[in-house]
Every structure is written in structure tokens, then in C-alpha cells.
Scaffold this motif. Structure first.
Motif, mmCIF file in Angstrom:
data_model
loop_
_atom_site.group_PDB
_atom_site.id
_atom_site.type_symbol
_atom_site.label_atom_id
_atom_site.label_comp_id
_atom_site.label_asym_id
_atom_site.label_seq_id
_atom_site.Cartn_x
_atom_site.Cartn_y
_atom_site.Cartn_z
ATOM 1 N N CYS A 26 -2.869 -3.884 -9.733
ATOM 2 C CA CYS A 26 -2.982 -2.811 -8.751
ATOM 3 C C CYS A 26 -4.444 -2.557 -8.417
ATOM 4 C CB CYS A 26 -2.412 -1.494 -9.309
ATOM 5 S SG CYS A 26 -0.665 -1.540 -9.597
ATOM 6 N N TYR A 27 -4.651 -1.866 -7.325
ATOM 7 C CA TYR A 27 -5.998 -1.417 -6.969
ATOM 8 C C TYR A 27 -5.907 0.012 -6.445
ATOM 9 C CZ TYR A 27 -10.659 -1.201 -5.001
ATOM 10 O OH TYR A 27 -11.957 -0.831 -4.730
ATOM 11 N N ASP A 28 -6.687 0.899 -7.043
ATOM 12 C CA ASP A 28 -6.721 2.298 -6.629
ATOM 13 C C ASP A 28 -7.889 2.476 -5.669
ATOM 14 O OD1 ASP A 28 -7.389 5.069 -6.488
ATOM 15 O OD2 ASP A 28 -6.175 5.408 -8.285
ATOM 16 N N ILE A 29 -7.564 2.773 -4.409
ATOM 17 C CA ILE A 29 -8.595 2.819 -3.368
ATOM 18 C C ILE A 29 -9.553 3.984 -3.588
ATOM 19 C CG2 ILE A 29 -8.935 3.191 -0.899
ATOM 20 C CD1 ILE A 29 -6.337 1.687 -0.424
ATOM 21 N N LEU A 30 -9.037 5.130 -3.987
ATOM 22 C CA LEU A 30 -9.907 6.295 -4.156
ATOM 23 C C LEU A 30 -10.834 6.126 -5.350
ATOM 24 C CD1 LEU A 30 -7.605 9.331 -3.309
ATOM 25 C CD2 LEU A 30 -9.093 7.985 -1.818
ATOM 26 N N GLN A 31 -10.289 5.611 -6.443
ATOM 27 C CA GLN A 31 -11.107 5.389 -7.639
ATOM 28 C C GLN A 31 -11.913 4.097 -7.555
ATOM 29 O OE1 GLN A 31 -11.234 7.637 -10.087
ATOM 30 N NE2 GLN A 31 -9.681 8.933 -9.125
ATOM 31 N N ARG A 32 -11.584 3.243 -6.573
ATOM 32 C CA ARG A 32 -12.211 1.925 -6.431
ATOM 33 C C ARG A 32 -12.069 1.119 -7.719
ATOM 34 N NH1 ARG A 32 -14.240 2.134 -1.909
ATOM 35 N NH2 ARG A 32 -14.726 4.128 -1.016
ATOM 36 N N GLN A 33 -10.879 1.114 -8.220
ATOM 37 C CA GLN A 33 -10.659 0.508 -9.525
ATOM 38 C C GLN A 33 -9.474 -0.449 -9.481
ATOM 39 O OE1 GLN A 33 -10.341 3.439 -12.574
ATOM 40 N NE2 GLN A 33 -11.325 2.078 -14.060
ATOM 41 N N ALA A 34 -9.707 -1.658 -10.002
ATOM 42 C CA ALA A 34 -8.622 -2.620 -10.131
ATOM 43 C C ALA A 34 -7.996 -2.485 -11.507
ATOM 44 C CB ALA A 34 -9.148 -4.037 -9.930
ATOM 45 N N ILE A 35 -6.663 -2.552 -11.552
ATOM 46 C CA ILE A 35 -5.954 -2.417 -12.824
ATOM 47 C C ILE A 35 -5.201 -3.725 -13.085
ATOM 48 C CG2 ILE A 35 -4.205 -1.107 -14.093
ATOM 49 C CD1 ILE A 35 -5.198 0.835 -11.295
ATOM 50 N N ILE A 36 -5.606 -4.412 -14.149
ATOM 51 C CA ILE A 36 -4.917 -5.650 -14.537
ATOM 52 C C ILE A 36 -4.122 -5.342 -15.791
ATOM 53 C CG2 ILE A 36 -5.262 -8.020 -15.339
ATOM 54 C CD1 ILE A 36 -7.663 -8.223 -13.543
ATOM 55 N N PRO A 37 -2.803 -5.456 -15.748
ATOM 56 C CA PRO A 37 -1.998 -5.026 -16.899
ATOM 57 C C PRO A 37 -2.291 -5.868 -18.139
ATOM 58 C CG PRO A 37 -0.610 -6.019 -15.190
ATOM 59 C CD PRO A 37 -1.978 -5.938 -14.631
ATOM 60 N N LYS A 38 -2.057 -5.272 -19.283
ATOM 61 C CA LYS A 38 -2.431 -5.902 -20.554
ATOM 62 C C LYS A 38 -1.773 -7.253 -20.756
ATOM 63 C CE LYS A 38 -4.394 -2.754 -23.771
ATOM 64 N NZ LYS A 38 -4.183 -1.760 -24.821
ATOM 65 N N LYS A 39 -0.513 -7.349 -20.368
ATOM 66 C CA LYS A 39 0.187 -8.609 -20.596
ATOM 67 C C LYS A 39 -0.504 -9.757 -19.847
ATOM 68 C CE LYS A 39 3.684 -7.905 -16.967
ATOM 69 N NZ LYS A 39 3.148 -8.822 -15.970
ATOM 70 N N LEU A 40 -1.263 -9.416 -18.780
ATOM 71 C CA LEU A 40 -1.997 -10.452 -18.071
ATOM 72 C C LEU A 40 -3.389 -10.651 -18.651
ATOM 73 C CD1 LEU A 40 -1.134 -9.660 -14.332
ATOM 74 C CD2 LEU A 40 -0.123 -11.405 -15.789
ATOM 75 N N SER A 41 -4.026 -9.537 -19.078
ATOM 76 C CA SER A 41 -5.431 -9.653 -19.467
ATOM 77 C C SER A 41 -5.604 -10.080 -20.919
ATOM 78 C CB SER A 41 -6.161 -8.327 -19.210
ATOM 79 O OG SER A 41 -5.582 -7.293 -19.981
ATOM 80 N N LEU A 42 -4.567 -9.922 -21.724
ATOM 81 C CA LEU A 42 -4.653 -10.366 -23.119
ATOM 82 C C LEU A 42 -3.652 -11.494 -23.333
ATOM 83 C CD1 LEU A 42 -4.777 -6.961 -25.003
ATOM 84 C CD2 LEU A 42 -6.657 -8.500 -24.467
ATOM 85 N N LEU A 59 0.849 -1.198 0.000
ATOM 86 C CA LEU A 59 0.000 0.000 0.000
ATOM 87 C C LEU A 59 0.880 1.241 0.000
ATOM 88 C CD1 LEU A 59 -2.844 1.356 0.450
ATOM 89 C CD2 LEU A 59 -2.361 1.186 2.908
ATOM 90 N N GLU A 60 0.749 2.047 -1.049
ATOM 91 C CA GLU A 60 1.519 3.289 -1.140
ATOM 92 C C GLU A 60 0.604 4.486 -0.923
ATOM 93 O OE1 GLU A 60 3.356 3.094 -4.981
ATOM 94 O OE2 GLU A 60 4.881 1.660 -4.315
ATOM 95 N N ASP A 61 1.043 5.384 -0.040
ATOM 96 C CA ASP A 61 0.312 6.634 0.216
ATOM 97 C C ASP A 61 -1.150 6.412 0.583
ATOM 98 O OD1 ASP A 61 2.489 8.288 -0.107
ATOM 99 O OD2 ASP A 61 2.240 8.394 -2.272
ATOM 100 N N ASP A 62 -1.422 5.304 1.259
ATOM 101 C CA ASP A 62 -2.777 4.973 1.719
ATOM 102 C C ASP A 62 -3.771 4.991 0.561
ATOM 103 O OD1 ASP A 62 -4.062 4.027 3.970
ATOM 104 O OD2 ASP A 62 -4.848 5.970 4.559
ATOM 105 N N ARG A 63 -3.273 4.716 -0.657
ATOM 106 C CA ARG A 63 -4.137 4.844 -1.816
ATOM 107 C C ARG A 63 -4.001 3.723 -2.843
ATOM 108 N NH1 ARG A 63 -5.537 9.756 -5.935
ATOM 109 N NH2 ARG A 63 -6.416 8.366 -7.478
ATOM 110 N N LEU A 64 -2.764 3.356 -3.177
ATOM 111 C CA LEU A 64 -2.570 2.387 -4.245
ATOM 112 C C LEU A 64 -2.049 1.074 -3.684
ATOM 113 C CD1 LEU A 64 -2.724 2.383 -7.436
ATOM 114 C CD2 LEU A 64 -0.222 2.393 -7.338
ATOM 115 N N ILE A 65 -2.763 -0.011 -3.976
ATOM 116 C CA ILE A 65 -2.325 -1.344 -3.556
ATOM 117 C C ILE A 65 -1.733 -2.057 -4.764
ATOM 118 C CG2 ILE A 65 -3.087 -3.618 -2.748
ATOM 119 C CD1 ILE A 65 -5.393 -2.191 -1.280
ATOM 120 N N SER A 66 -0.514 -2.597 -4.628
ATOM 121 C CA SER A 66 0.013 -3.459 -5.681
ATOM 122 C C SER A 66 0.312 -4.824 -5.080
ATOM 123 C CB SER A 66 1.252 -2.839 -6.328
ATOM 124 O OG SER A 66 2.259 -2.647 -5.369
#
Lengths: 269, 269
Positions: free
Chosen positions: B251-267, B200-207
Motif C-alpha cells: 500500500c501507499y499512504d498519500i498523506l503520510q507519503r509512506q509505502a507499506i510493504i507487508p511483513k510476509k513480503l519483506s521478511l 485508490l480509496e478515499d483519494d488517500r490510500l493506494i493498494s
């Protein structure tokens, strides 16, 4: 100044000095009051308090926050009502109804913001329990602290220093408050009797108003406890707990960890 | 920047990529590491990690925080060790040993201050659970959320947005994490598998780093739940829970409530 009024339930409605004090602090005749009845399962809880407050010399009728499900909570009229209020009153019932309904909503965030701007926040019974960051959700009675005697969850978090319990001596809840404080001695336990209020100013000074007592359970001098090791429902050992029993006119300074009992009470002169 | 590393336990010591990342973030060869072994009942936990870290290219041996009882905690040498550390590692065991020992001490306050100044705080298993303000203390396994499935208390409070659970899929703990989030949907549940870290970085981004997954349980879109009404141990109903299962690189952005799955994983290109 921030003002939190945690009330132990069973307010005497014939002699509502605690509610009068709430109205006075919220602006007296000019107060804009908002009632949150959602902890209660009774349909007329909101109108019951609305009538009570109208007898206390407020020019404008109190508003009742209208929402029954999570999808209704964040409607603009509700957020505006919270913003405009000078005093917000959270009625009793079941505190988990409050956290499951309002937890994580914009309205909860707005409650915290309006409190920090100076709006008086009062809650009775379940409405008192929900005010802290770590909330006592439910539990069993008895004077002996036991493992898992009470269940906790997150509350609204208007203060993160205190943990409130209510109907305190009427329902014999010292055991569960000691359990909570032993599990993390940084929490200050505040047990509030019926028809009694613990009034917290600036997250620092607690004063007592009402016919019962406020019991402060301070764990900072705990020298040892076996709360980490005790089996389920087994009694737990705690050494060095400090307890204050405070009645009307007494104060407690959270930073100094000091109870102040006025002379007229402590001396029989 | 603040950095919290919550590790799900059972770190692979033969391929300690998670610990290498901790050392790297704490300053690499220049790191001043401090180990808190107090959650463990084993006597050699501190020296075990000290040896592990000495194999990871740190110039100076790690220090082990020395205290066995609450009366020892706040000795000046301990407070100074916390202040001087660039990385603090909290070992596993029983998280209530940590809260009963350190709760409400000056050392706990100093941990929070040093974290806010940039010291990397890492904890594994019990050491991960204790990092949040509302802490999962203990509970039972199973995929179904049930009333009182887990017990909570106050943790160290380095973040008040999240609630960590560990050994997550290995010990089948989804039910208790859903229960926690249903009881107050403002908590973000973070279930961490073994040999996996949620950073957790800056109480905002989880990787995510490691061989397992981090399961995010987000209650903000819960439309209804009966968690306030369900009887003890009865299954509870929850509508609208959002769940993300994230693996290394996500990653997961806590403020945006958004999970980010990088392209190399999702495609699969």
C-alpha cells in the motif's frame, strides 16, 4: 470574495493602472504586499516591483519572498509572509521556475489557503500562467492549432476552470490556446494581451482592465475535433469553438458562458 | 468511500482477478455496470467487455454508453446510465479520444458526482490515464527524463493529486513520469504495469493488485531540478526523488507519503 488578477505581461510602468488596481483591491494604503520574483532570472526583479509599489501609496514597503532553492521554500518566515499578505504579486519570467521551485511545498498549499481567505493574487506573464491547475508551460506561436503546439504541466491551481496564456496577440498565440481547449473542451482558454489584466472574482466573473484585450476561447459547444488523431505538429480541426474578444469594461460570466459588452461600447450613441 | 481503479492495460482475460475485484467492489451480483468504450478505435470493445463481465457473476448485463460524437454525449439516457451505475469501466485506446469527446460535457460532471457518491470508477490503459486532473496524453519511452518527453492535457479530474502512466515497465516509461513530477513536484506519479491495478480509496490510500508492480514517483523531497531550464529533448537533472516499487499486497499512504510493504513480503520467514 476571491480575486485573481492574471496580467498579460509588459505592464506599462509609466501608467500602471493595473498595479494601482491590484493595490486598491489588496487594501490600498493599508495593503501588505508580498512579491514572488522567482520566475525571473534577473536579480533585481523583486526590488524593481518593491519600488514600483512604494510609488503607489502603500504605507508599508512590500516584502520580497526570499528563497532560491526548494530547501529554503518552507521556512517559517516565508509561510508567515504568505499568511499575512493582503496582496501577492508573482513576477514574470519562466513559469516552470515557479512550479519546479514551489510545486508540492507547504508554501504552495498556503498560497491557495490565503487566496481562499480573500488575499488578492496577481501574476504577470509567467506569474499569470502559473495560476491555473493545468498550466501552459511553453510552446510555439501561430494562429493555427497544431498537435503538440504547446506543452502543459500542473500549475498552482488557484482555479481549475481556466487556462491562461499571456503576451497573447503580441506573440500570436491563438493557435496554442485553441489546441489546449480542443484537447479538453472543459478548459476555458483565457488569452491576455500585454498591459492587460483578466480579473477573476469568485472563480466566476472575469472583467478586463488595460490597453489590450482578453480573448476567451470556450470549447463547450465544440461539436467535433480530430485533436485525438492528428499527427505531431499537424494542424487540427475544431468545429463549434466560441471566441470572445473583450476589452476594458467588458465581462465574462463563466457559469452562464456569457460575455457582457457594456452599452457605451456596443452602441455608438 | 470513493474507489478509483487505475489499471495498467493488457488485463489477463483468462485470469481476470482485477475485473473480479472491480465487480466485487461495485456490488457483486447486484452490480450495475456501465462500459465506456470510446477510447478504442475497435467497434467491438464495448461488447467484448460486456461478455467478460457477464462471465463474472453479475445478474444484470452491463450497459454500454452509446455516443460517437460530442453532440450525442449529454442525451438524458446517458446521464441516467451514469447516475444509476454502481461501477463504471473505461476501456483503453487513446485517452485524447476521451477528453475530446467528453471534456466539458454534463456527462463528465456527472461522472465526478457519481464517483463522489461511491460508484467505483475503473479504467484500463487510456482509461486509467484519463482519471487524473493533469493527464499524460502521449509521449516517448526511455528511462531518462528529458524536456518535453511527454505531452499533458486536462483529464477527467477524479483525483488532482496523482498522475497515472500505464504499460509502465513494459513500455519503459520511467523517464516521462519523472519528467512530469520534476515539472511540478506536487504531482505524485503512479506508473502502473500491465495486468496490474492501483486501487485508490478515499483519494488517500493506494493498494496494488495484479501480476506487475505500481511505481510511485514522489517529488516532495526534490531538493533541486533544472527542468525549467533544460532545452527541448535534453536530459533533465533531478535531486532527491523518492521512488517506491510496490507489488500486490503493498500500500501507499498519500498523506503520510509512506509505502507499506507487508511483513510476509519483506521478511523471508
Amino acid at each position: 470574495m476571491t480575486t485573481l488578477m492574471a496580467i498579460g505581461g509588459a505592464i506599462n510602468h509609466q501608467a500602471p493602472r493595473i498595479l494601482q488596481e491590484f493595490v486598491r483591491r489588496a487594501g490600498g494604503a493599508q495593503a501588505r504586499l508580498l512579491i514572488l520574483p522567482q520566475a525571473s532570472a534577473l536579480e533585481d526583479t523583486g526590488s524593481f516591483y518593491l519600488n514600483l509599489f512604494s510609488d503607489l501609496g502603500v504605507d508599508r514597503p512590500a516584502a520580497i519572498l526570499a528563497c532560491s532553492g526548494r530547501m529554503d521554500v518552507d521556512q517559517p518566515a516565508n509561510l508567515e509572509a504568505v499568511k499575512q499578505a493582503t496582496g501577492i504579486f508573482i513576477a514574470g519570467g519562466n513559469q516552470m521556475r515557479l512550479t519546479t521551485l514551489f510545486g508540492g511545498t507547504r508554501l504552495e498549499t498556503e498560497l491557495l489557503a490565503t487566496y481562499r481567505r480573500g488575499t488578492v493574487l496577481a501574476g504577470t506573464s509567467a506569474g499569470a500562467a502559473v495560476l491555473s491547475k493545468v498550466m501552459l508551460a511553453f510552446g510555439r506561436s501561430g494562429p493555427t492549432p497544431r498537435q503538440s503546439l504547446a506543452q502543459f504541466t500542473a500549475g498552482f491551481g488557484l482555479t481549475d476552470k481556466l487556462l491562461f496564456d499571456q503576451h497573447f496577440r503580441q506573440r500570436d498565440r491563438l493557435g496554442r490556446l485553441i489546441y489546449a481547449v480542443a484537447a479538453h473542451p472543459g478548459l476555458l482558454g483565457v488569452g491576455i494581451d500585454e498591459n492587460t489584466a483578466a480579473i477573476l472574482e469568485d472563480d466566476r466573473l472575469i472583467s478586463v482592465l488595460g490597453t489590450g484585450a482578453v480573448t476567451i476561447v470556450d470549447g463547450h459547444e465544440i461539436s467535433a475535433t480530430d485533436a485525438a488523431e492528428a499527427a505531431d505538429h499537424a494542424p487540427i480541426a475544431v468545429a463549434g469553438l466560441k471566441v470572445h474578444v473583450l476589452t476594458e469594461g467588458c465581462c465574462y460570466d463563466i457559469l452562464q458562458r456569457q460575455a457582457i459588452i457594456p452599452k457605451k461600447l456596443s452602441l455608438s450613441d
